[in-house]
Design an enzyme around this catalytic site. Structure first.
Site, short mmCIF file in Angstrom:
data_model
loop_
_atom_site.label_atom_id
_atom_site.label_comp_id
_atom_site.label_asym_id
_atom_site.label_seq_id
_atom_site.Cartn_x
_atom_site.Cartn_y
_atom_site.Cartn_z
N HIS A 1 109.91 71.99 40.40
CA HIS A 1 109.03 71.13 41.19
C HIS A 1 109.70 70.70 42.50
O HIS A 1 110.91 70.80 42.66
CB HIS A 1 108.61 69.89 40.40
CG HIS A 1 109.77 69.01 40.02
ND1 HIS A 1 110.38 68.15 40.90
CD2 HIS A 1 110.44 68.89 38.85
CE1 HIS A 1 111.36 67.52 40.30
NE2 HIS A 1 111.43 67.95 39.05
N GLN B 1 110.71 61.07 44.57
CA GLN B 1 111.41 59.84 44.99
C GLN B 1 112.66 59.62 44.16
O GLN B 1 113.70 59.25 44.69
CB GLN B 1 110.47 58.64 44.88
CG GLN B 1 109.42 58.60 45.96
CD GLN B 1 108.52 57.38 45.85
OE1 GLN B 1 108.63 56.58 44.91
NE2 GLN B 1 107.62 57.23 46.81
N GLU C 1 109.96 68.16 30.90
CA GLU C 1 111.41 68.02 31.11
C GLU C 1 112.08 67.42 29.88
O GLU C 1 111.42 66.86 28.99
CB GLU C 1 111.65 67.13 32.34
CG GLU C 1 113.09 66.86 32.70
CD GLU C 1 113.91 68.10 33.05
OE1 GLU C 1 114.13 68.93 32.14
OE2 GLU C 1 114.37 68.21 34.20
N ASN D 1 114.48 61.94 42.67
CA ASN D 1 115.49 62.91 43.12
C ASN D 1 116.21 62.37 44.35
O ASN D 1 117.44 62.40 44.42
CB ASN D 1 114.87 64.25 43.48
CG ASN D 1 114.28 65.01 42.32
OD1 ASN D 1 113.26 65.67 42.47
ND2 ASN D 1 114.91 64.96 41.15
#
Length: 187
Positions: A3, A7, A75, A9
């Site tokens: 992806h 924010q 995830e 990250n």
């Protein structure tokens, strides 16, 4: 495909099952990957994403084609570490190439469980009728664990850079995946 930047990250936060929105960079990068596919006449039979918004939003920016969201592509669950600073991550064990079961006592998943889930789900996808060229948008840690099932850790460390919006290309035959290359359209 991983992806686009979120924010969390950008802020260096642990992001597994929790979600945060794509940044303007994440949106622009996903659009650039979509343009790359168009420019190179790369089309897909089917598309899939994780059920998490950052993955499905990325896929929607890359292509207009219909897609299916699958929980199995989500995830790694990092338990109580979700949303915390990445400095709090458990120590990486270079011998096994992950943190193993370190998140389990804190309500998270083990690396082996995530890897097995990813291998099962991606194999199931590829064994569906008419699935020859597939686009799947997922997440860095779960993709890494999937990759680790198919190539030696030392090769991953040397040759695989998986930034946000990286595209990993595989071949699939006889229920086995063969990693071919990573396409990094964006910096």
């Amino acid at each position: 495909m991983r992806h686009g930047q979120t924010q969390f990250n950008a802020l260096g936060k642990i992001q597994g099952v929790c979600d945060s929105p794509l940044t303007s960079k994440g949106i622009a990068d996903a659009k650039r990957v979509g343009q790359y596919f168009k420019d190179n006449q790369i089309e897909f039979d089917h598309a899939y994403s994780s059920t998490q918004e950052r993955a499905s939003n990325t896929l929607e920016l890359v292509t207009n084609q219909p897609y299916q969201r699958l929980k199995g592509l989500k995830e790694w669950n990092f338990g109580v570490f979700e949303g915390e600073n990445q400095r709090l991550n458990p120590k990486y064990d270079s011998k096994i190439g992950s943190v193993g079961d370190a998140f389990v006592p804190y309500g998270g998943d083990s690396a082996d469980a995530v890897q097995a889930r990813m291998v099962r789900v991606l194999t199931d996808i590829m064994n569906r009728k008419d699935n020859q060229k597939i686009l799947i948008v997922g997440h860095g840690a779960s993709i890494y664990l999937f990759l680790k099932n198919w190539i030696p850790l030392k090769e991953i460390v040397k040759h695989v850079e998986m930034k946000n919006c990286s595209v990993l290309k595989f071949e699939f035959e006889n229920n086995e995946f063969k990693y071919l290359k990573t396409i990094n359209v964006v910096n």
